[in-house]
Write a protein that holds these residues in place. Structure first.
Motif, PDB file in Angstrom:
ATOM      1  N   ALA A 197     -58.095 -40.752  46.694  1.00 42.76           N
ATOM      2  CA  ALA A 197     -58.706 -41.975  46.174  1.00 42.76           C
ATOM      3  C   ALA A 197     -57.718 -43.129  46.326  1.00 42.76           C
ATOM      4  O   ALA A 197     -56.546 -43.015  45.950  1.00 42.76           O
ATOM      5  CB  ALA A 197     -59.080 -41.788  44.703  1.00 42.76           C
TER       6      ALA A 197
ATOM      7  N   THR B  47     -61.959 -46.848  46.338  1.00 41.55           N
ATOM      8  CA  THR B  47     -62.288 -47.206  44.957  1.00 41.55           C
ATOM      9  C   THR B  47     -62.035 -48.701  44.753  1.00 41.55           C
ATOM     10  O   THR B  47     -61.602 -49.411  45.664  1.00 41.55           O
ATOM     11  CB  THR B  47     -61.441 -46.395  43.968  1.00 41.55           C
TER      12      THR B  47
ATOM     13  N   SER C 271     -59.105 -45.197  40.819  1.00 42.51           N
ATOM     14  CA  SER C 271     -58.569 -44.020  41.521  1.00 42.51           C
ATOM     15  C   SER C 271     -58.070 -42.983  40.521  1.00 42.51           C
ATOM     16  O   SER C 271     -58.288 -41.775  40.697  1.00 42.51           O
ATOM     17  CB  SER C 271     -57.436 -44.446  42.450  1.00 42.51           C
TER      18      SER C 271
ATOM     19  N   GLU D  82     -61.019 -41.146  39.105  1.00 46.98           N
ATOM     20  CA  GLU D  82     -61.552 -40.157  40.042  1.00 46.98           C
ATOM     21  C   GLU D  82     -60.743 -38.860  39.995  1.00 46.98           C
ATOM     22  O   GLU D  82     -61.301 -37.761  40.031  1.00 46.98           O
ATOM     23  CB  GLU D  82     -61.531 -40.722  41.461  1.00 46.98           C
TER      24      GLU D  82
END
Length: 449
Positions: free
Chosen positions: A31, A64, A70, A73
């Motif tokens: 991410a 992202t 991030s 995630e």
């Protein structure tokens, strides 16, 4: 022999399959954000480099809105890797793999604009004078605002008494040219083009920007472990005169590449090895790649290091045999045990046939004794025929694996003894018959005379 060959082929196949599955490429989702940022471009370059190198690890970028997204995630387990800011909330399942770069906080005051009336109040030369002033923050992330508040609080300035306005990075240069604030803060690498352009824009009409030193940087680092005391070297942002003219004390924070806790140690070790292998290749196109550093492996590090990255840094990365030698050993032991069990089971299934052959061998021994006492050649012929049948059954048992060569050799000895006994008995019976015939002939001849 065929069973042994089949077993060896099975072992070789199992080892080849294990090696294939262990060494096949692994794709890791990473991410990164926001869109069009240097981080995204660097990750895309890493993705291409990993693919061309045909390494054990491949990357799949997941874009992202920024470091905060991030981190979320990764916390939700949707990705394997993420690029996060060290001064934000670090997910509990995050472990450091590499330090992508270190960023410094830059606070400066632009020179007064020409042809405009001077603003009321003294010239800003210290952070404590920012109360009641307007401070522009470069970048739309809330993390930079939080960074400014940490600095203000260290100097006893109530953030509520400071007007904070954010400028997205693409709009920062234009906003600064229009003198939208009394002071500015930017956060990025020492050689950040965004920061250098922002400072240059604030001095477009001439004059020299005043850099505000964060002299209490060590105190901030002690109170906030995510930050470190740092210095901005003279001339870091170019210009004439140098910007800044002297070293300026400040604080820094890092962007980290982190991995999800529990991810394979071997996989992360391979990723770390590939990362530092391709870093040199990317420096020409992406100077930011030169800032990539190994993670902090100390036990008290702000972000605990992943065991795979620590193994790479400490030179303790395990080879294929190191990782799987125990499994190979136990696999061979299991195959050996299975082979022994299979042999026992095969012998168990043939125990009746083996027992029958034993009884046939005992029958041969009985026939040897009977042949030596037999008075009829017809019975001896029957014994010979029966021995032929026993021989046929014994050879079938040997072909089926019910008896071994040793048992076959013992049977052969008994069979030879039977043949000798039958032959000797037949010869004896024939000799007796001939003697009787000669005796009878002599008797008849004597009686006639």
């Amino acid at each position: 022999m065929l069973i042994t060959l089949a077993g060896l082929l099975a072992i070789v196949g199992a080892l080849a399959g294990a090696y294939y599955f262990a060494m096949r490429p692994v794709t890791l989702r990473i991410a990164v954000g926001p869109a069009n940022s240097d981080d995204v471009k660097l990750v895309q370059a890493l993705t291409q480099a990993f693919t061309h190198a045909h390494g054990q690890v491949r990357l799949r970028p997941v874009q992202t809105d920024g470091a905060t997204a991030s981190a979320k995630e990764l916390a939700d387990g949707k990705v394997d890797l993420a690029i996060i800011r060290g001064d934000l909330d670090v997910p509990k399942n995050a472990q450091a793999v590499a330090t992508l770069r270190k960023n410094v906080a830059v606070l400066w005051v632009p020179p007064p604009a020409r042809g405009k009336a001077k603003k009321t109040g003294a010239k800003i030369t210290k952070i404590s004078q920012l109360a009641g002033r307007r401070v522009g923050v470069v970048g739309r992330t809330q993390a930079n605002v939080n960074l400014l508040k940490v600095i203000l609080q260290q100097y006893g300035v109530d953030p509520g008494k400071v007007e904070i306005v954010q400028f997205p990075a693409p709009e920062a240069v234009e906003a600064i040219r229009n003198q939208k604030a009394d002071a500015y803060l930017a956060a990025g690498p020492v050689n950040s083009k965004i920061t250098a352009d922002a400072i240059a824009a604030s001095t477009k009409d001439g004059g020299t920007a005043t850099f505000l030193a964060i002299d209490s940087n060590e105190a901030i680092a002690q109170n906030h472990p995510a930050y470190e005391a740092a210095e901005i070297p003279a001339g870091a942002f170019g210009g004439s005169p140098d910007r800044p003219e002297d070293e300026v004390k400040t604080i820094s924070f890092a962007h980290h590449i982190v991995a999800r806790k529990g991810l394979s140690e071997a996989t992360i070790a391979a990723f770390t090895r590939q990362l530092f292998a391709v870093r040199q290749q990317l420096m020409t196109e992406f100077p930011l790649a030169a800032k990539i550093e190994t993670p902090d492996t100390d036990k008290d590090a702000a972000i605990p290091v992943h065991p795979g990255a620590a193994a790479f840094v400490d030179g303790e990365e395990k080879t294929f045999l190191d990782r799987y030698s125990d499994y190979i050993w136990w696999g061979l032991m299991a195959l050996s045990a299975m082979g022994s069990l299979g042999a026992w089971f095969a012998g168990y299934l043939k125990k009746d046939e083996r027992g029958n052959n034993t009884s046939l061998r005992e029958r041969l021994l009985e026939m040897i004794a009977a042949a030596r006492r037999c008075d009829s050649t017809e019975e001896l012929d029957q014994m010979q025929a029966e021995a032929d049948d026993i021989l046929r059954d014994t050879l079938l048992c040997f072909d089926h694996g019910a008896i071994e060569e040793g048992a076959l050799a013992a049977f052969n000895i008994a069979l030879e003894q039977l043949h000798h006994a039958v032959a000797d008995r037949k010869a004896l019976l024939l000799s007796i018959a001939q003697n009787l015939q000669r005796a009878g002939a002599q008797f008849r001849a004597t009686g006639t005379l």
